[in-house]
Write an enzyme that holds these catalytic residues in place. Structure first.
Site, short mmCIF file in Angstrom:
data_model
loop_
_atom_site.label_atom_id
_atom_site.label_comp_id
_atom_site.label_asym_id
_atom_site.label_seq_id
_atom_site.Cartn_x
_atom_site.Cartn_y
_atom_site.Cartn_z
CB SER A 72 42.84 -3.18 29.59
OG SER A 72 44.01 -3.45 28.76
N1 SAH Z 1 44.10 -8.06 26.14
C1 SAH Z 1 44.93 -8.36 27.57
C2 SAH Z 1 45.93 -7.47 28.20
C3 SAH Z 1 46.85 -7.56 27.42
S1 SAH Z 1 48.59 -6.91 28.07
C4 SAH Z 1 43.71 -8.78 28.46
O1 SAH Z 1 42.70 -8.81 28.26
O2 SAH Z 1 44.13 -9.47 29.58
C5 SAH Z 1 49.38 -7.10 26.64
C6 SAH Z 1 49.85 -8.35 26.21
O3 SAH Z 1 50.59 -8.35 24.98
C7 SAH Z 1 50.73 -9.18 27.14
O4 SAH Z 1 50.32 -10.42 27.54
C8 SAH Z 1 52.14 -9.11 26.30
O5 SAH Z 1 52.73 -10.31 26.56
C9 SAH Z 1 51.52 -9.21 25.08
N2 SAH Z 1 52.48 -8.75 23.75
C10 SAH Z 1 53.42 -7.86 24.06
N3 SAH Z 1 53.96 -7.83 22.68
C11 SAH Z 1 53.51 -8.83 22.02
C12 SAH Z 1 53.69 -9.10 20.64
N4 SAH Z 1 54.87 -8.66 19.94
N5 SAH Z 1 52.78 -10.25 20.07
C13 SAH Z 1 51.83 -10.59 20.83
N6 SAH Z 1 51.65 -10.20 22.23
C14 SAH Z 1 52.55 -9.56 22.39
#
Ligand code: SAH
Length: 220
Positions: A72
């Site tokens: 993000s």
């Molecule tokens: N907080 C992260 C940004 C994450 S982007 C950072 O600091 O980099 C969102 C993430 O959520 C992705 O890696 C994706 O694979 C994950 N995601 C999507 N659906 C999910 C689920 N049902 N359970 C866990 N993670 C999930």
């Protein structure tokens, strides 16, 4: 210039970029919580992205982290962290570890962080980066965030960094009384909701519009 000098030089440049990020992208836009500002000034965001994106690591934007996922924008990380109202003794759950950057920010200000990531390769890489940086208060597991992480519940705050269409009930059940869940909800039009669990109800506050990757169901 020796190799060591080069590395020092590079890290002081990153430090400067980080300080400018905090002043112009975060403090100037209204984030006031000093602990959040300190964490954002400290965590080396450039270490969480691929080397080809290092120069852009402190820019005012999200960046790709592989597997069609993104880290993000710095302001959004700060905004969600401030909204969660975390105390130093808190136990926090994050859903969507990605590269582990938001987890590191949480690790700076909470006592313990549990983070769940659906994609095993991202979970593994995040674990490696966090351990190299010395974050021994953060645990990452591969799994489906729709189930939450029942073993360590209840949580003093929950931050969700992928957008579901609806609020996931299991995770909400794992929130402690008077605690907050900060979560982007929606499909094309998403908003960050701040949910507070009171004795009688869940109080919902709708805040800023955002654009997160979707929270997905586990593929079998
Ligand atoms: N907080 C992260 C940004 C994450 S982007 C950072 O600091 O980099 C969102 C993430 O959520 C992705 O890696 C994706 O694979 C994950 N995601 C999507 N659906 C999910 C689920 N049902 N359970 C866990 N993670 C999930």
């Amino acid at each position: 210039m020796t190799n060591a000098e080069f590395i020092n030089d590079e890290s002081s440049q990153a430090k400067l970029q980080r300080q400018q990020m905090v002043e112009y992208q975060i403090r100037d836009r209204g984030i006031k919580d000093e602990r959040v500002l300190a964490a954002m000034s400290k965590v080396p965001r450039h270490q969480f992205v691929d080397s080809s994106y290092r120069d852009l690591a402190y820019g005012d934007r999200p960046l790709p982290i592989g597997y069609n996922q993104t880290i993000s924008q710095p302001y959004i990380v700060a905004y969600m962290t401030e909204a969660a109202k975390i105390d130093p003794e808190d136990k926090v759950l994050e859903i969507g570890t990605g590269c582990g950057y938001q987890a590191a920010i949480l690790g700076e200000i909470a006592q313990k962080v549990y983070s769940i990531e659906l994609i095993p390769q991202l979970a593994q890489k995040a674990r490696q980066t966090l351990s190299q940086l010395g974050y021994d208060n953060i645990e990452v597991k591969t799994g489906d965030g729709y189930h939450g992480w029942i073993e360590h519940a209840p949580y003093d705050a929950i931050i969700v960094t992928a957008a579901p269409e609806y609020i996931p009930q299991n995770s909400l059940d794992q929130l402690a009384l008077n605690a907050k869940m900060v979560i982007p909800v929606g499909t094309w039009h998403q908003e960050i909701l701040v949910l507070t669990k009171t004795k009688d109800e869940i109080v919902e506050e709708r805040t800023i519009p955002v654009c997160f990757v979707p929270m997905r169901r586990k593929l079998n």
